[in-house]
Design an enzyme around this catalytic site. Structure first.
Site, PDB file in Angstrom:
ATOM      1  N   VAL A  10      -2.495  -3.774   4.645  1.00 20.29           N
ATOM      2  CA  VAL A  10      -2.648  -3.822   3.195  1.00 20.29           C
ATOM      3  C   VAL A  10      -1.727  -4.860   2.579  1.00 20.29           C
ATOM      4  CG1 VAL A  10      -2.407  -2.516   1.051  1.00 20.29           C
ATOM      5  CG2 VAL A  10      -3.403  -1.431   3.068  1.00 20.29           C
ATOM      6  N   ASP A  53       9.547  -6.321   5.031  1.00 15.75           N
ATOM      7  CA  ASP A  53       9.190  -5.268   5.976  1.00 15.75           C
ATOM      8  C   ASP A  53      10.446  -4.887   6.748  1.00 15.75           C
ATOM      9  OD1 ASP A  53       6.196  -4.344   7.239  1.00 15.75           O
ATOM     10  OD2 ASP A  53       7.953  -3.919   8.484  1.00 15.75           O
ATOM     11  N   ARG A 110       8.255  -7.931  13.267  1.00 16.94           N
ATOM     12  CA  ARG A 110       7.067  -8.281  12.487  1.00 16.94           C
ATOM     13  C   ARG A 110       7.359  -9.475  11.582  1.00 16.94           C
ATOM     14  NH1 ARG A 110       1.688  -8.755  11.386  1.00 16.94           N
ATOM     15  NH2 ARG A 110       1.077  -7.927   9.362  1.00 16.94           N
ATOM     16  N   THR A 153       1.017   5.898   4.446  1.00 16.96           N
ATOM     17  CA  THR A 153       1.184   7.300   4.047  1.00 16.96           C
ATOM     18  C   THR A 153       0.324   8.157   4.973  1.00 16.96           C
ATOM     19  OG1 THR A 153      -0.482   6.855   2.326  1.00 16.96           O
ATOM     20  CG2 THR A 153       1.820   6.980   1.632  1.00 16.96           C
ATOM     21  N   THR A 198      -1.816   5.116  -0.492  1.00 14.25           N
ATOM     22  CA  THR A 198      -2.624   6.283  -0.838  1.00 14.25           C
ATOM     23  C   THR A 198      -1.753   7.519  -0.972  1.00 14.25           C
ATOM     24  OG1 THR A 198      -4.526   5.367   0.330  1.00 14.25           O
ATOM     25  CG2 THR A 198      -4.523   7.743  -0.077  1.00 14.25           C
ATOM     26  N   CYS A 247      -7.278   5.673   6.823  1.00 12.36           N
ATOM     27  CA  CYS A 247      -7.847   6.005   5.506  1.00 12.36           C
ATOM     28  C   CYS A 247      -8.766   7.222   5.550  1.00 12.36           C
ATOM     29  CB  CYS A 247      -8.603   4.796   4.952  1.00 12.36           C
ATOM     30  SG  CYS A 247      -7.543   3.473   4.348  1.00 12.36           S
ATOM     31  N   ARG A 252      -4.013   3.346  14.990  1.00 14.17           N
ATOM     32  CA  ARG A 252      -3.546   4.496  14.219  1.00 14.17           C
ATOM     33  C   ARG A 252      -4.633   5.556  14.070  1.00 14.17           C
ATOM     34  NH1 ARG A 252      -1.381   1.976   8.796  1.00 14.17           N
ATOM     35  NH2 ARG A 252      -3.080   0.529   9.266  1.00 14.17           N
TER      36      ARG A 252
END
Length: 424
Positions: free
Chosen positions: A12, A31, A36, A81, A116, A256, A325
């Site tokens: 995102v 981050d 990363r 989240t 979210t 999601c 994930r």
């Protein structure tokens, strides 16, 4: 022009940071994962969502040092989240990010959350963390907004700039500023929600609706198999009607659709309402992996197979992305193991280190795969589909056995002799 900080550079956050960088905003991409950050500075994006050329824009810089956030006055929080083992919202990363941002806050700053959450979380959970860390007062010294992320990993058509953006603010002035900032890079338009709670609810409802539609298809698949009807044939016929929604059965994982409904049900139960339809859909979708594994074992037994060596193709939560994930392929593997089957798993995109760390699963290279009695095409990566049936046959012992095509992507008409094909 606002000085922007994007906190969280995953699927995102990185596209958001790059979009504002292209528009010549001063952008700090932050981050906590220093590796990363080093990769991004070197022009490498492990998510494969951003072209290397977009990572070296002159106004975009990456950092893992929270002190650099003090240069920003418009913060966008895009951290994960997830849910915990009890399927309850896990806001740990969000609250930690809020504390980090809070330490960099100054009077007049704006903090916008894209992660979210359940309705009320921004104002009830995040704002207190910002106030504690900053010593400032929300609504007086700084303000907050919410703009739900709508990134679809692997989708090259619907990008951050081309997806209509919902925005909300703590007050009218903040709403106007948030809408103006996002509107300067999002070409698809801006929708102003009347409150932060409305925008939060809209996000979880979007994915809950998709989850329920897929659950309906998964239940339809179970019924069709009992009636000896091919599910794909039924859907092809039904989709000739103009208003039939083109959903299909399958594994529902990822960050999601397989997670967001639990944020809504958690908040509903906290308010005293037990959501029956949403949780029923979740139970159906969470059981698909076990169903696939049991169908595999059932067909091996019918085939008279003496051993139970199964090759599973694909671990990521969807095709053509490296994200593992909340992968529901893991459910297939665990269920096969419970029946005493030996499982070897391959995925051309997933990180072997991540697979081992997250699930304790060892990924095999193609040349390490032994001829198996069954092959499960769990995730139809393009690399698999390009090779088609010849590739699948090469993985079967004596080019015979059971093949489970979870998403019905192999050409059924070309099923080779000696192969028992099952499709969800």
């Amino acid at each position: 022009m606002r000085r922007i900080a994007v906190v969280g550079l995953g699927y995102v956050g990185l596209p958001v940071a790059v979009a504002f960088g292209r528009a010549d905003y001063s952008v700090i991409g932050f981050d906590i994962n220093a590796e990363r950050v080093r990769d991004l500075e070197a022009g490498k994006d492990a998510t494969r969502e951003i072209d290397p050329s977009d990572l070296n824009h002159k106004t975009l810089r990456f950092t893992s040092d929270p002190a650099h956030l003090r240069a920003a006055d418009f913060f966008i929080v895009t951290v994960p989240t997830p849910i915990d083992d009890a399927r309850r919202p896990n806001l740990a990363a969000l609250l930690k990010a809020s504390m980090t941002v809070g330490q960099a806050l100054k009077s007049g700053d704006i903090v916008v959350y894209e992660s979210t959450v359940y309705p009320g979380a921004t104002e009830e959970d995040c704002v207190p963390a910002l106030e504690r860390a900053s010593g400032l007062k929300a609504g007086t010294d700084f303000t907050v907004g919410y703009s739900p992320e709508r990134i679809n990993p692997g989708d090259r058509s619907h990008r951050f700039e081309t997806i209509k953006k919902v925005v909300a603010g703590q007050n009218e002035r903040t709403l106007d500023i948030v809408a103006e900032v996002y509107g300067s890079v999002v070409t698809a338009g801006i929708h102003k929600a009347p409150s932060i709670r409305v925008a939060e609810a809209a996000k979880v409802i979007e994915n809950t609706q998709r989850d329920l539609n897929i659950a309906l298809m998964n239940e339809l698949s179970a019924i069709c198999h009992l009636l000896d009807i091919d599910t794909s044939d039924v859907l092809s016929a039904a989709q000739t009607k103009w208003n039939f929604l083109p959903f299909t059965p399958g594994l529902v994982g990822g960050h999601c659709i397989g997670v967001d409904p639990y944020y809504l049900t958690h908040r509903a139960e906290k308010a005293g309402y037990h959501p029956e339809v949403i949780l029923a859909g979740r139970r159906i979708n969470d059981g698909v992996g076990q169903r696939v594994a049991r169908e595999c074992i059932r067909r091996l037994m019918r085939n008279g197979s003496k051993s139970k060596l199964v090759t599973v193709l694909g671990l990521t939560f969807k095709e053509n992305v490296p994200d593992i994930r909340n992968s529901r392929v893991v459910d297939i593997v665990h269920e096969l193991n419970s029946f005493g089957a030996s499982v070897q798993l391959h995925d051309p995109l997933a990180s072997p280190a991540d697979a081992d760390h997250e699930y304790g699963i060892k990924l095999a290279e193609i040349d390490q795969l032994e001829p198996a009695e069954a092959v499960i095409l769990a995730v139809p990566h393009e690399k698999y589909l390009k090779s088609g049936w010849p590739f699948i046959l090469s993985l079967l012992k004596d080019a015979r056995g059971v093949v489970l095509d979870v998403k019905s992507r192999l050409d059924r008409a070309k099923t080779p002799p000696g192969v028992v094909l099952w499709r969800l």
